[in-house]
Design a protein around this motif. Structure first.
Motif, PDB file in Angstrom:
ATOM      1  N   ILE A   1      80.607  56.513  37.316  1.00 17.69           N
ATOM      2  CA  ILE A   1      79.205  56.625  36.784  1.00 17.69           C
ATOM      3  C   ILE A   1      79.640  57.514  35.645  1.00 17.69           C
ATOM      4  CG2 ILE A   1      76.723  57.708  36.811  1.00 17.69           C
ATOM      5  CD1 ILE A   1      76.694  57.252  39.301  1.00 17.69           C
ATOM      6  N   ILE A   2      79.887  58.957  35.607  1.00 19.28           N
ATOM      7  CA  ILE A   2      80.325  59.852  34.460  1.00 19.28           C
ATOM      8  C   ILE A   2      81.278  59.161  33.483  1.00 19.28           C
ATOM      9  CG2 ILE A   2      80.595  62.396  34.308  1.00 19.28           C
ATOM     10  CD1 ILE A   2      79.530  62.628  37.251  1.00 19.28           C
ATOM     11  N   GLY A   3      82.668  59.264  34.646  1.00 17.90           N
ATOM     12  CA  GLY A   3      83.545  58.517  33.790  1.00 17.90           C
ATOM     13  C   GLY A   3      84.919  59.601  33.240  1.00 17.90           C
ATOM     14  N   THR A   4      85.922  59.172  32.286  1.00 17.84           N
ATOM     15  CA  THR A   4      86.459  60.411  31.963  1.00 17.84           C
ATOM     16  C   THR A   4      87.377  60.128  30.923  1.00 17.84           C
ATOM     17  OG1 THR A   4      87.764  62.444  32.380  1.00 17.84           O
ATOM     18  CG2 THR A   4      88.640  60.478  33.572  1.00 17.84           C
ATOM     19  N   TYR A   5      88.238  60.848  30.505  1.00 14.05           N
ATOM     20  CA  TYR A   5      89.196  60.158  29.549  1.00 14.05           C
ATOM     21  C   TYR A   5      90.418  59.532  30.463  1.00 14.05           C
ATOM     22  CZ  TYR A   5      86.550  60.849  25.026  1.00 14.05           C
ATOM     23  OH  TYR A   5      85.974  60.459  24.321  1.00 14.05           O
ATOM     24  N   TYR A   6      91.168  58.918  29.918  1.00 10.98           N
ATOM     25  CA  TYR A   6      92.608  58.143  30.173  1.00 10.98           C
ATOM     26  C   TYR A   6      93.002  58.492  28.849  1.00 10.98           C
ATOM     27  CZ  TYR A   6      89.684  56.740  34.338  1.00 10.98           C
ATOM     28  OH  TYR A   6      89.393  57.112  35.476  1.00 10.98           O
ATOM     29  N   ILE A   7      94.615  58.481  29.231  1.00 10.76           N
ATOM     30  CA  ILE A   7      95.698  58.616  28.406  1.00 10.76           C
ATOM     31  C   ILE A   7      96.748  57.761  28.838  1.00 10.76           C
ATOM     32  CG2 ILE A   7      97.389  59.747  26.621  1.00 10.76           C
ATOM     33  CD1 ILE A   7      94.846  60.556  26.465  1.00 10.76           C
ATOM     34  N   LEU A   8      96.861  56.546  28.331  1.00  9.14           N
ATOM     35  CA  LEU A   8      97.610  55.216  28.456  1.00  9.14           C
ATOM     36  C   LEU A   8      98.990  55.641  27.228  1.00  9.14           C
ATOM     37  CD1 LEU A   8      94.786  54.709  28.770  1.00  9.14           C
ATOM     38  CD2 LEU A   8      96.728  52.509  29.803  1.00  9.14           C
ATOM     39  N   ASN A   9     100.206  55.454  28.239  1.00 14.49           N
ATOM     40  CA  ASN A   9     101.355  54.597  27.567  1.00 14.49           C
ATOM     41  C   ASN A   9     102.342  53.826  27.447  1.00 14.49           C
ATOM     42  OD1 ASN A   9     102.184  58.236  26.009  1.00 14.49           O
ATOM     43  ND2 ASN A   9     101.370  58.140  27.968  1.00 14.49           N
ATOM     44  N   ALA A  10     102.264  52.973  27.126  1.00 15.00           N
ATOM     45  CA  ALA A  10     103.087  51.650  27.495  1.00 15.00           C
ATOM     46  C   ALA A  10     104.307  51.620  26.664  1.00 15.00           C
ATOM     47  CB  ALA A  10     102.228  50.611  26.089  1.00 15.00           C
ATOM     48  N   GLU A  11     106.007  51.000  26.873  1.00 13.48           N
ATOM     49  CA  GLU A  11     106.738  50.327  26.528  1.00 13.48           C
ATOM     50  C   GLU A  11     107.079  48.631  27.249  1.00 13.48           C
ATOM     51  OE1 GLU A  11     111.537  51.643  28.059  1.00 13.48           O
ATOM     52  OE2 GLU A  11     110.234  53.088  27.545  1.00 13.48           O
ATOM     53  N   LEU A  12     107.401  48.042  25.764  1.00 15.60           N
ATOM     54  CA  LEU A  12     107.521  46.905  25.820  1.00 15.60           C
ATOM     55  C   LEU A  12     108.993  46.349  25.347  1.00 15.60           C
ATOM     56  CD1 LEU A  12     103.966  45.969  24.120  1.00 15.60           C
ATOM     57  CD2 LEU A  12     105.004  46.356  26.778  1.00 15.60           C
ATOM     58  N   HIS A  13     109.725  45.702  26.694  1.00 16.67           N
ATOM     59  CA  HIS A  13     111.094  45.097  25.589  1.00 16.67           C
ATOM     60  C   HIS A  13     110.950  43.927  25.136  1.00 16.67           C
ATOM     61  CE1 HIS A  13     113.303  48.707  27.857  1.00 16.67           C
ATOM     62  NE2 HIS A  13     112.210  48.993  27.199  1.00 16.67           N
ATOM     63  N   THR A  14     111.700  43.598  24.257  1.00 17.04           N
ATOM     64  CA  THR A  14     111.846  42.243  23.428  1.00 17.04           C
ATOM     65  C   THR A  14     113.180  42.414  22.297  1.00 17.04           C
ATOM     66  OG1 THR A  14     110.260  40.104  23.030  1.00 17.04           O
ATOM     67  CG2 THR A  14     109.766  42.524  21.832  1.00 17.04           C
ATOM     68  N   ASP A  15     112.387  41.138  21.928  1.00 15.88           N
ATOM     69  CA  ASP A  15     113.459  41.265  20.564  1.00 15.88           C
ATOM     70  C   ASP A  15     112.862  41.383  19.585  1.00 15.88           C
ATOM     71  OD1 ASP A  15     115.893  40.167  18.769  1.00 15.88           O
ATOM     72  OD2 ASP A  15     116.237  38.693  19.559  1.00 15.88           O
ATOM     73  N   LEU A  16     113.230  42.043  18.383  1.00 15.44           N
ATOM     74  CA  LEU A  16     112.115  42.341  17.385  1.00 15.44           C
ATOM     75  C   LEU A  16     113.454  41.965  16.013  1.00 15.44           C
ATOM     76  CD1 LEU A  16     110.605  45.500  17.967  1.00 15.44           C
ATOM     77  CD2 LEU A  16     109.848  43.454  18.401  1.00 15.44           C
ATOM     78  N   TRP A  17     114.230  41.521  16.488  1.00 14.21           N
ATOM     79  CA  TRP A  17     115.820  41.187  15.368  1.00 14.21           C
ATOM     80  C   TRP A  17     114.639  40.474  14.224  1.00 14.21           C
ATOM     81  CZ3 TRP A  17     118.309  45.020  13.251  1.00 14.21           C
ATOM     82  CH2 TRP A  17     118.809  45.133  14.113  1.00 14.21           C
ATOM     83  N   LYS A  18     114.573  39.295  14.769  1.00  9.40           N
ATOM     84  CA  LYS A  18     113.818  37.998  14.133  1.00  9.40           C
ATOM     85  C   LYS A  18     112.748  38.328  12.754  1.00  9.40           C
ATOM     86  CE  LYS A  18     112.120  33.364  13.592  1.00  9.40           C
ATOM     87  NZ  LYS A  18     111.563  32.155  13.868  1.00  9.40           N
ATOM     88  N   ALA A  19     111.865  38.911  13.189  1.00  4.33           N
ATOM     89  CA  ALA A  19     110.741  39.952  12.331  1.00  4.33           C
ATOM     90  C   ALA A  19     111.825  41.272  11.640  1.00  4.33           C
ATOM     91  CB  ALA A  19     110.192  40.991  14.208  1.00  4.33           C
ATOM     92  N   ALA A  20     112.244  41.904  11.780  1.00  6.36           N
ATOM     93  CA  ALA A  20     113.405  42.369  11.541  1.00  6.36           C
ATOM     94  C   ALA A  20     113.760  41.960  10.307  1.00  6.36           C
ATOM     95  CB  ALA A  20     114.220  43.539  11.808  1.00  6.36           C
ATOM     96  N   GLU A  21     113.874  40.546   9.952  1.00  6.87           N
ATOM     97  CA  GLU A  21     114.609  39.854   8.735  1.00  6.87           C
ATOM     98  C   GLU A  21     113.572  39.314   7.935  1.00  6.87           C
ATOM     99  OE1 GLU A  21     117.404  37.023  11.391  1.00  6.87           O
ATOM    100  OE2 GLU A  21     118.985  39.222  11.825  1.00  6.87           O
ATOM    101  N   THR A  22     112.662  38.822   9.123  1.00  8.25           N
ATOM    102  CA  THR A  22     111.573  38.589   7.810  1.00  8.25           C
ATOM    103  C   THR A  22     110.871  39.015   7.292  1.00  8.25           C
ATOM    104  OG1 THR A  22     110.599  37.266   9.685  1.00  8.25           O
ATOM    105  CG2 THR A  22     112.544  35.977   9.802  1.00  8.25           C
ATOM    106  N   ASP A  23     110.540  39.660   8.036  1.00 13.02           N
ATOM    107  CA  ASP A  23     108.895  40.338   7.916  1.00 13.02           C
ATOM    108  C   ASP A  23     107.739  40.173   8.181  1.00 13.02           C
ATOM    109  OD1 ASP A  23     107.427  42.807   6.582  1.00 13.02           O
ATOM    110  OD2 ASP A  23     107.712  42.652   4.416  1.00 13.02           O
ATOM    111  N   ASP A  24     107.726  39.688   8.925  1.00 12.60           N
ATOM    112  CA  ASP A  24     106.369  38.255   9.579  1.00 12.60           C
ATOM    113  C   ASP A  24     105.649  38.973  10.155  1.00 12.60           C
ATOM    114  OD1 ASP A  24     104.934  36.113   9.943  1.00 12.60           O
ATOM    115  OD2 ASP A  24     106.566  35.498   9.239  1.00 12.60           O
ATOM    116  N   LEU A  25     104.743  38.750  10.614  1.00 12.01           N
ATOM    117  CA  LEU A  25     104.049  39.215  11.832  1.00 12.01           C
ATOM    118  C   LEU A  25     104.124  37.880  13.097  1.00 12.01           C
ATOM    119  CD1 LEU A  25     102.360  40.979  13.569  1.00 12.01           C
ATOM    120  CD2 LEU A  25      99.994  40.194  12.240  1.00 12.01           C
ATOM    121  N   ASN A  26     104.496  37.277  12.987  1.00 12.96           N
ATOM    122  CA  ASN A  26     104.626  35.855  13.165  1.00 12.96           C
ATOM    123  C   ASN A  26     106.136  36.270  14.483  1.00 12.96           C
ATOM    124  OD1 ASN A  26     101.841  34.374  12.974  1.00 12.96           O
ATOM    125  ND2 ASN A  26     102.876  33.573  11.112  1.00 12.96           N
ATOM    126  N   ASP A  27     106.408  36.372  14.104  1.00 12.03           N
ATOM    127  CA  ASP A  27     108.166  37.046  14.406  1.00 12.03           C
ATOM    128  C   ASP A  27     108.129  38.510  14.954  1.00 12.03           C
ATOM    129  OD1 ASP A  27     108.724  35.110  13.290  1.00 12.03           O
ATOM    130  OD2 ASP A  27     110.006  35.373  11.466  1.00 12.03           O
TER     131      ASP A  27
END
Length: 123
Positions: A23-49
């Motif tokens: 009923i009252i609720g409170t604040y939550y703090i979330l931290n996320a770490e995701l592993h994936t290959d980002l090298w294509k985006a590093a080369e293309t500068d394209d959000l789709n990659d």
């Protein structure tokens, strides 16, 4: 290995075993770490990659709106949904901190951390 981080995402939500927490609720703090290959985006500068951290943030906010008794349940739902939407992610670690847990004493918060590795072909 490339990583995406969302750090100290602050969300007001209504999770907990005690009825007043829903009923009252409170604040939550979330931290996320995701592993994936980002090298294509590093080369293309394209959000789709890459994986948009805005999309990850939206999933986190949507799942946090669903009331649950346990933070473990919330974290499990978030991790599952992120992986369903982005199967190229090989590892997800999520920490959720309840900033005002209903316990004696003064504290910064109480946290749980859930992590999961995925095989490349696991959907």
């Amino acid at each position: 290995m490339s990583k995406i981080f969302l750090e100290d995402v602050k969300i007001y939500a209504y999770h907990g075993v005690l009825p007043e927490e829903n009923i009252i609720g409170t604040y939550y703090i979330l931290n996320a770490e995701l592993h994936t290959d980002l090298w294509k985006a590093a080369e293309t500068d394209d959000l789709n990659d890459t994986i948009s951290y805005a999309d990850i943030n939206a999933i986190i906010h949507q799942e946090m709106e669903i009331k649950s008794k346990l933070l473990e349940h919330v974290a499990g739902r978030i991790i599952t949904r992120i992986h369903e939407n982005f199967p190229q992610i090989s590892y997800i670690k999520l920490k959720i901190t309840k900033t005002s847990p209903p316990m004696q004493g003064e504290m910064k918060g109480a946290s749980i951390e859930l992590e999961r590795s995925f095989k490349p072909d696991e959907h």
